[in-house]
Each structure stands twice: as structure tokens, then as C-alpha cells.
Design a protein around this motif. Structure first.
Motif, PDB file in Angstrom:
ATOM      1  N   SER A 189     -20.157 -21.919  32.168  1.00  0.00           N
ATOM      2  CA  SER A 189     -19.269 -22.265  30.693  1.00  0.00           C
ATOM      3  C   SER A 189     -19.104 -19.805  31.029  1.00  0.00           C
ATOM      4  CB  SER A 189     -20.219 -21.710  29.525  1.00  0.00           C
ATOM      5  OG  SER A 189     -20.549 -23.363  28.754  1.00  0.00           O
ATOM      6  N   VAL A 190     -19.456 -19.804  31.603  1.00  0.00           N
ATOM      7  CA  VAL A 190     -19.624 -17.894  31.541  1.00  0.00           C
ATOM      8  C   VAL A 190     -18.056 -17.814  32.782  1.00  0.00           C
ATOM      9  CG1 VAL A 190     -20.570 -15.569  32.676  1.00  0.00           C
ATOM     10  CG2 VAL A 190     -21.917 -17.246  31.629  1.00  0.00           C
ATOM     11  N   ILE A 241     -15.362 -18.127  30.878  1.00  0.00           N
ATOM     12  CA  ILE A 241     -14.834 -16.659  29.899  1.00  0.00           C
ATOM     13  C   ILE A 241     -14.128 -16.006  30.638  1.00  0.00           C
ATOM     14  CG2 ILE A 241     -16.189 -15.341  29.020  1.00  0.00           C
ATOM     15  CD1 ILE A 241     -18.061 -17.083  27.403  1.00  0.00           C
ATOM     16  N   ALA A 242     -14.711 -15.460  31.795  1.00  0.00           N
ATOM     17  CA  ALA A 242     -14.304 -14.389  32.639  1.00  0.00           C
ATOM     18  C   ALA A 242     -12.310 -15.381  33.638  1.00  0.00           C
ATOM     19  CB  ALA A 242     -15.252 -14.757  34.189  1.00  0.00           C
ATOM     20  N   VAL A 296     -10.662 -16.947  31.442  1.00  0.00           N
ATOM     21  CA  VAL A 296      -9.987 -16.980  30.631  1.00  0.00           C
ATOM     22  C   VAL A 296      -9.206 -15.261  30.257  1.00  0.00           C
ATOM     23  CG1 VAL A 296      -9.671 -16.832  27.637  1.00  0.00           C
ATOM     24  CG2 VAL A 296     -10.984 -19.422  29.263  1.00  0.00           C
ATOM     25  N   LEU A 297     -10.437 -14.194  29.846  1.00  0.00           N
ATOM     26  CA  LEU A 297     -10.559 -12.885  29.754  1.00  0.00           C
ATOM     27  C   LEU A 297      -9.467 -12.393  31.439  1.00  0.00           C
ATOM     28  CD1 LEU A 297     -13.907 -11.899  28.785  1.00  0.00           C
ATOM     29  CD2 LEU A 297     -11.533 -11.541  27.404  1.00  0.00           C
ATOM     30  N   SER A 303      -5.784 -12.921  30.436  1.00  0.00           N
ATOM     31  CA  SER A 303      -5.682 -12.735  28.228  1.00  0.00           C
ATOM     32  C   SER A 303      -4.907 -11.291  28.499  1.00  0.00           C
ATOM     33  CB  SER A 303      -5.984 -12.802  27.852  1.00  0.00           C
ATOM     34  OG  SER A 303      -7.838 -11.301  27.991  1.00  0.00           O
ATOM     35  N   TRP A 315     -10.761  -5.365  30.906  1.00  0.00           N
ATOM     36  CA  TRP A 315     -11.139  -6.459  31.823  1.00  0.00           C
ATOM     37  C   TRP A 315     -11.973  -5.864  33.075  1.00  0.00           C
ATOM     38  CZ3 TRP A 315     -15.603  -9.288  29.788  1.00  0.00           C
ATOM     39  CH2 TRP A 315     -16.098  -9.821  31.116  1.00  0.00           C
ATOM     40  N   LEU A 371     -19.813 -13.395  35.616  1.00  0.00           N
ATOM     41  CA  LEU A 371     -18.591 -12.328  34.796  1.00  0.00           C
ATOM     42  C   LEU A 371     -17.671 -11.699  35.536  1.00  0.00           C
ATOM     43  CD1 LEU A 371     -20.816 -11.862  31.747  1.00  0.00           C
ATOM     44  CD2 LEU A 371     -18.406 -13.476  31.781  1.00  0.00           C
TER      45      LEU A 371
END
Length: 395
Positions: free
Chosen positions: A31-32, A35-36, A38-39, A42, A48, A278
Motif C-alpha cells: 500500500s505504501v 502511495i509513493a 501515485v504521488l 501526480s 513530494w 515512501l
């Protein structure tokens, strides 16, 4: 050895309950990482990136001048300290304590590191500047691999998971040796001697019967600080410091090593490694796939993880059984061994870590390496899961 009667801290106990142990740690890491990723792709990609890589206005240690440096060179020392505790426990009182138990995991881990490295070097042979990344596909991410095993339920023989754990322990030891030997430059002998002195003092404390965890924690921090300035990567100090922690029982029938491992292992799995993900898993996916020479780096890593790991580990088990050197895990079929070998191609944490060391002077190559690590690990995980799931079908 008697398991110590030790209560986990409220935080680590809550983490284990919330995320469900090993499977939860793997799912959290996935999951983490997403997230990293996707960011990094983005509209917030630039802030970021700057969050981790911009120079800090104030830092107590000059060498750690960014949040990324604090995570990779500082926080990850906790991860390596836990690895060291696990290695010592397994060698002295676990599945690696007897010669006949060590044969197959050591052989499988050795070929499981050598074959991916050879695949990588073969793919990238025309670009000499990429040779430094040979060790990137050699590592296995135990959190991801064990998480996938846990998701498959109880249909697999317990010996299969145990074999995975022991191979991963030997694999981690090999990765630490590689980092210390091949990714070290410009040794500072004074700092190295100071670090050796601190480690020797920690070992002496253990021999003298000291069982105070804080004494070894302070010693580990001092050793890390010395090694940080010595030229050897600082996280190696985490493993060396852990090896000085005594495993013997004290007057209360408890082991300091097991006590520290029980407290720190959940912190490493649920805090340290996700934070590392992350900071390191975010890679900007190019609109057009790399081609030509630029494709060789991610291709070499991906093929090393997906094909090299599978061939190396499965081949080691097959050779060991055919030659009589060792038998495959009890109750495991050859199809299950193939699936497990593929799972070991999930290189995520350690592979990303080594990529940062191998191409520290070239951020662009690090990004290309991340593509190979993420792509190869994803394919290896899916392939391993599919084969193991297929092996559970009724005959």
C-alpha cells in the motif's frame, strides 16, 4: 531455548493486531509503495520529491543533510539491526544451527544471488557504466514474500514457509556482506578503528553478563555514528552491533536478544520499512518506455529478479536433491518449489537500497533502476502467487 516472557510495547502490539502480523506487514508495504508511486506521478510530484531530497536547514550530523539521507543511512540501521538479531538467533538456536539444516538454504541463497547477478551482467554487458548495479537483483524482500505466502492460507506445507524464511536470512547476510565489501569507498581508518572499539566493548559487556538493553542500544548508536564517518555504509553497523547482543538466558530465564527482537521487529516491519518505501519507491513513470541503452538497466534488473532468482533457487533445490546433498522441504511438491522460487524474485526493499548505493552519483540511473525493481518484483510476485495457487488445486 525458552521463549522469553516479554510483553511488546503498546505501539508494536497494536500494530500487529491492526495489520495482522506478517501478511499485514506485506500488505502495508504494498500500500505504501503504491502511495509513493501515485504521488511521484501526480501534480504533487515536485513537492513530494523536494520533501525528501532538499537540504535541511539544520541537521545535527553534517553527512545527513536531507530527510532521504536520514531515512536511508539512519532509520534503516534499525532494519539492519533486526536483520542481525534474526541472523544470530537462526545460526545459534534456529533453523541454521546445524550443518544439515544449513545446507539447502545456504546453497539456494548463494545460487539465488549469483544467477540474478549473472543475468544482469549479461543483459548490460555493452554498457560498462551499468556494471555497478550487478547486486540490485540479488536480494529478496522477506516482508513481501512472506506476505504473499500468508495470503495463500494454510493450503501450503509449513516447511515451505520455513524454507523461505531461512533462505531470506542467508540472503540478507549475503546482501550485507556485498554492501560492506563492494559499496565502500574512501575508508577513514580512524573512524573505523573507533567503531571497532565500540563493537568490541559491546561484545565484552555481553561476556561479562550485562543484560541491560539500553547499554547495547547506546552502544549500537555509537557504533553507527563511527561507521557513518568511516566510509563503510552506516547500516552495516546495525548488523554488527546486533551480533554482540547476548542470546543466553539471564536469571529470570529471559534472553536479551529475543526480547529486543520481539520489540524491534514490529517497529521495523510496520514503521521503518514503510517509511523507507515512501522515500524510495516513488518513481516517475515515463510516458514512453525506455529504449536502446536506457532500457538495459531496468531490463537487466527485471530479468534478474524474475528469471534469475527462479532459476537460481529452483535449480539449487533440484541439484541438491538429485545429488543427495540435501532434500527439498518436507511435503513440498516441485510445482510449489517453483512458485516459491519465483516469489523470492520480489526484491523491493533491499534492491531499492542497493540501487541507491550503486548509482549514488546518478539520480537518473537510480530512477531507471527503480523501474526495474518495481516491475521485476511485481511480475515475480504475481508469477509466484499464481503458481502456488495452482499447486493448491485438487489433483
Amino acid at each position: 531455548m525458552t521463549k522469553p516472557r516479554h510483553r511488546l510495547s503498546h505501539f508494536t502490539a497494536a500494530a500487529v493486531r491492526l495489520f495482522g502480523g506478517e501478511a499485514g506487514a506485506g500488505l502495508l508495504l504494498i500500500s505504501v509503495a503504491l502511495i509513493a508511486l501515485v504521488l511521484a506521478n501526480s501534480p504533487w510530484a515536485t513537492p513530494w520529491h523536494d520533501l525528501f531530497h532538499h537540504l535541511l536547514p539544520i541537521t545535527p550530523i553534517g553527512r545527513l543533510n536531507s530527510l532521504h539521507a536520514w531515512i536511508n543511512d539512519g532509520l534503516m540501521a534499525v532494519f539492519f539491526f533486526v536483520v542481525g538479531l534474526e541472523i544470530k538467533r537462526e545460526v545459534l538456536d534456529g533453523e541454521l544451527s546445524q550443518a544439515e539444516q544449513r545446507r539447502l538454504p545456504v546453497l539456494a541463497a548463494a545460487l539465488g544471488m549469483a544467477v540474478p547477478a549473472l543475468v544482469y551482467l549479461l543483459v548490460t554487458r555493452e554498457v560498462p557504466s551499468l556494471r555497478a548495479g550487478w547486486a540490485i537483483p540479488a536480494a529478496t524482500d522477506i516482508a513481501f514474500a512472506v506476505g504473499v505466502i500468508a495470503l495463500l492460507g494454510k493450503g501450503l506445507p509449513p516447511s515451505l514457509r520455513l524454507f523461505l524464511l531461512t533462505v531470506a536470512i542467508v540472503d540478507d547476510l549475503g546482501a550485507v556482506i556485498i554492501i560492506a565489501v563492494f559499496y565502500t569507498a574512501g575508508l577513514q581508518l580512524g573512524w573505523l578503528a573507533a567503531g571497532a572499539f565500540v563493537l568490541a566493548a559491546m561484545a565484552a559487556l555481553g561476556r561479562c553478563g550485562v543484560r541491560n538493553g539500553w547499554a547495547f542500544a547506546v552502544g549500537a548508536v555509537l557504533a553507527w555514528f563511527c561507521v557513518l564517518h568511516s566510509g563503510i555504509h552506516a547500516t552495516v553497523a546495525g548488523v554488527l552491533a546486533a551480533l554482540t547482543v547476548p542470546i543466553g538466558l539471564d536469571r529470570r530465564g529471559e534472553s536479551l536478544l529475543l526480547r529486543m527482537e520481539h520489540v524491534l521487529a514490529p517497529i521495523s516491519a510496520f514503521v521503518v520499512v514503510p517509511i523507507f518505501a515512501l522515500a524510495n519507491a516513488g518513481v516517475a513513470i515515463p510516458r514512453a518506455l525506455p529504449h536502446g541503452a536506457a532500457l538495459l538497466l531496468p531490463l537487466g534488473i527485471g530479468l534478474g529478479l524474475l528469471g534469475g532468482k527462479t532459476i537460481g533457487i529452483f535449480g539449487a533445490v533440484w541439484l541438491a536433491e538429485r545429488s543427495g546433498f540435501a532434500k527439498r522441504p518436507a511435503g513440498a511438491t516441485w510445482l510449489q518449489m517453483l512458485g516459491l522460487a519465483a516469489l523470492c524474485g520480489i526484491g523491493f526493499t533491499m534492491s531499492l537500497f542497493i540501487a541507491g548505493l550503486a548509482f549514488a552519483a546518478s539520480p537518473a540511473l537510480i530512477e531507471d533502476a527503480k523501474l526495474g525493481v518495481l516491475g521485476g518484483s511485481l511480475l515475480a510476485g504475481l508469477a509466484g502467487y499464481a503458481v502456488l495457487r495452482w499447486s493448491q488445486r485438487p489433483a
